[in-house]
Motif scaffolding. Sequence first.
Motif, mmCIF file in Angstrom:
data_model
loop_
_atom_site.group_PDB
_atom_site.id
_atom_site.type_symbol
_atom_site.label_atom_id
_atom_site.label_comp_id
_atom_site.label_asym_id
_atom_site.label_seq_id
_atom_site.Cartn_x
_atom_site.Cartn_y
_atom_site.Cartn_z
ATOM 1 N N SER A 98 0.842 -1.193 0.000
ATOM 2 C CA SER A 98 0.000 0.000 0.000
ATOM 3 C C SER A 98 0.875 1.240 0.000
ATOM 4 O O SER A 98 2.047 1.193 0.395
ATOM 5 C CB SER A 98 -0.930 0.008 1.218
ATOM 6 N N THR A 109 -5.032 6.893 -1.219
ATOM 7 C CA THR A 109 -4.362 5.672 -0.766
ATOM 8 C C THR A 109 -4.581 4.599 -1.818
ATOM 9 O O THR A 109 -5.695 4.432 -2.319
ATOM 10 C CB THR A 109 -4.940 5.203 0.585
ATOM 11 N N ILE A 111 -4.011 0.478 -2.498
ATOM 12 C CA ILE A 111 -3.735 -0.813 -1.867
ATOM 13 C C ILE A 111 -3.779 -1.881 -2.951
ATOM 14 O O ILE A 111 -4.805 -2.040 -3.623
ATOM 15 C CB ILE A 111 -4.764 -1.135 -0.762
#
Length: 116
Positions: A98, A109, A111
Amino acid sequence: MTKFTVFTFACLAVAAFLSLMAFNSNGEKVASSQPYILLEIYEIPNYPDKGVHIHYGNDKREFIPFKGMDREHHDDAGTTVLTAINKLVDEGYQIESSSAGLDQAGMITKIFMRKK
Protein backbone atom coordinates in the motif's frame (compact mmCIF):
# COMPACT_ATOMS: atom_id res chain seq x y z
CA MET A 1 39.05 7.00 -22.78
CA THR A 2 37.27 5.34 -25.72
CA LYS A 3 37.80 1.84 -24.31
CA PHE A 4 36.37 2.99 -20.99
CA THR A 5 33.26 4.45 -22.71
CA VAL A 6 32.69 1.28 -24.74
CA PHE A 7 33.18 -0.91 -21.64
CA THR A 8 30.77 1.23 -19.60
CA PHE A 9 28.16 1.17 -22.36
CA ALA A 10 28.50 -2.62 -22.73
CA CYS A 11 28.08 -3.15 -18.98
CA LEU A 12 25.01 -0.92 -18.89
CA ALA A 13 23.50 -2.72 -21.88
CA VAL A 14 24.02 -6.14 -20.26
CA ALA A 15 22.58 -4.93 -16.95
CA ALA A 16 19.54 -3.43 -18.71
CA PHE A 17 18.99 -6.62 -20.71
CA LEU A 18 19.16 -8.82 -17.60
CA SER A 19 16.81 -6.49 -15.72
CA LEU A 20 14.26 -6.58 -18.52
CA MET A 21 14.46 -10.36 -18.77
CA ALA A 22 13.90 -10.74 -15.02
CA PHE A 23 11.02 -8.25 -15.06
CA ASN A 24 9.27 -9.86 -18.03
CA SER A 25 9.48 -13.43 -16.79
CA ASN A 26 8.39 -12.46 -13.29
CA GLY A 27 5.46 -10.42 -14.60
CA GLU A 28 4.19 -13.29 -16.73
CA LYS A 29 4.20 -15.68 -13.78
CA VAL A 30 2.39 -13.26 -11.51
CA ALA A 31 -0.25 -12.31 -14.07
CA SER A 32 -1.16 -15.90 -14.86
CA SER A 33 -1.06 -17.50 -11.41
CA GLN A 34 -1.80 -14.71 -8.91
CA PRO A 35 -4.20 -12.02 -10.11
CA TYR A 36 -3.93 -8.64 -8.44
CA ILE A 37 -6.55 -6.00 -7.83
CA LEU A 38 -6.18 -2.33 -6.95
CA LEU A 39 -8.16 -0.63 -4.23
CA GLU A 40 -7.98 3.19 -4.32
CA ILE A 41 -9.29 5.39 -1.52
CA TYR A 42 -9.97 9.02 -2.48
CA GLU A 43 -10.31 11.23 0.60
CA ILE A 44 -10.51 14.51 -1.31
CA PRO A 45 -13.43 16.76 -0.31
CA ASN A 46 -13.71 18.51 -3.71
CA TYR A 47 -13.41 15.31 -5.77
CA PRO A 48 -16.86 14.19 -7.03
CA ASP A 49 -16.09 10.44 -6.72
CA LYS A 50 -14.64 10.44 -3.22
CA GLY A 51 -14.77 6.98 -1.75
CA VAL A 52 -13.38 3.51 -2.40
CA HIS A 53 -12.65 2.45 -5.98
CA ILE A 54 -11.94 -1.27 -6.54
CA HIS A 55 -10.31 -2.14 -9.86
CA TYR A 56 -10.49 -5.84 -10.77
CA GLY A 57 -9.03 -5.45 -14.28
CA ASN A 58 -10.62 -6.03 -17.69
CA ASP A 59 -12.74 -2.88 -17.20
CA LYS A 60 -14.43 -4.39 -14.13
CA ARG A 61 -14.59 -2.01 -11.21
CA GLU A 62 -16.67 -1.12 -8.21
CA PHE A 63 -17.24 2.22 -6.47
CA ILE A 64 -18.33 2.67 -2.87
CA PRO A 65 -18.96 6.38 -2.11
CA PHE A 66 -18.30 8.08 1.21
CA LYS A 67 -21.29 9.68 2.92
CA GLY A 68 -19.38 12.92 3.26
CA MET A 69 -16.05 14.39 4.21
CA ASP A 70 -17.29 16.30 7.25
CA ARG A 71 -16.00 15.53 10.74
CA GLU A 72 -19.31 13.86 11.61
CA HIS A 73 -18.76 11.27 8.82
CA HIS A 74 -15.19 10.37 9.79
CA ASP A 75 -16.20 7.07 11.40
CA ASP A 76 -18.49 6.27 8.46
CA ALA A 77 -15.57 6.66 6.03
CA GLY A 78 -13.45 4.30 8.14
CA THR A 79 -16.26 1.76 8.20
CA THR A 80 -16.65 2.04 4.41
CA VAL A 81 -12.93 1.35 3.87
CA LEU A 82 -12.84 -1.56 6.33
CA THR A 83 -16.00 -3.09 4.87
CA ALA A 84 -14.47 -3.00 1.38
CA ILE A 85 -11.18 -4.55 2.55
CA ASN A 86 -12.92 -7.23 4.63
CA LYS A 87 -15.17 -8.10 1.68
CA LEU A 88 -12.11 -8.64 -0.52
CA VAL A 89 -10.37 -10.68 2.17
CA ASP A 90 -13.48 -12.88 2.38
CA GLU A 91 -13.20 -13.34 -1.41
CA GLY A 92 -9.66 -14.68 -0.96
CA TYR A 93 -7.51 -11.57 -1.48
CA GLN A 94 -4.71 -10.45 0.78
CA ILE A 95 -2.94 -7.11 0.98
CA GLU A 96 0.39 -7.09 -0.86
CA SER A 97 1.40 -3.44 -0.57
CA SER A 98 0.00 0.00 0.00
CA SER A 99 0.99 3.61 -0.44
CA ALA A 100 -0.58 6.97 0.24
CA GLY A 101 -0.06 10.58 -0.65
CA LEU A 102 -1.27 13.67 1.16
CA ASP A 103 -1.40 17.28 0.09
CA GLN A 104 -3.66 20.28 0.74
CA ALA A 105 -6.42 18.85 -1.46
CA GLY A 106 -6.71 15.58 0.44
CA MET A 107 -5.32 12.06 0.48
CA ILE A 108 -5.20 9.18 -1.98
CA THR A 109 -4.36 5.67 -0.77
CA LYS A 110 -3.61 2.77 -3.10
CA ILE A 111 -3.74 -0.81 -1.87
CA PHE A 112 -2.64 -3.70 -4.06
CA MET A 113 -4.22 -7.02 -3.18
CA ARG A 114 -3.45 -10.49 -4.52
CA LYS A 115 -5.59 -13.60 -4.71
CA LYS A 116 -4.32 -16.25 -2.27
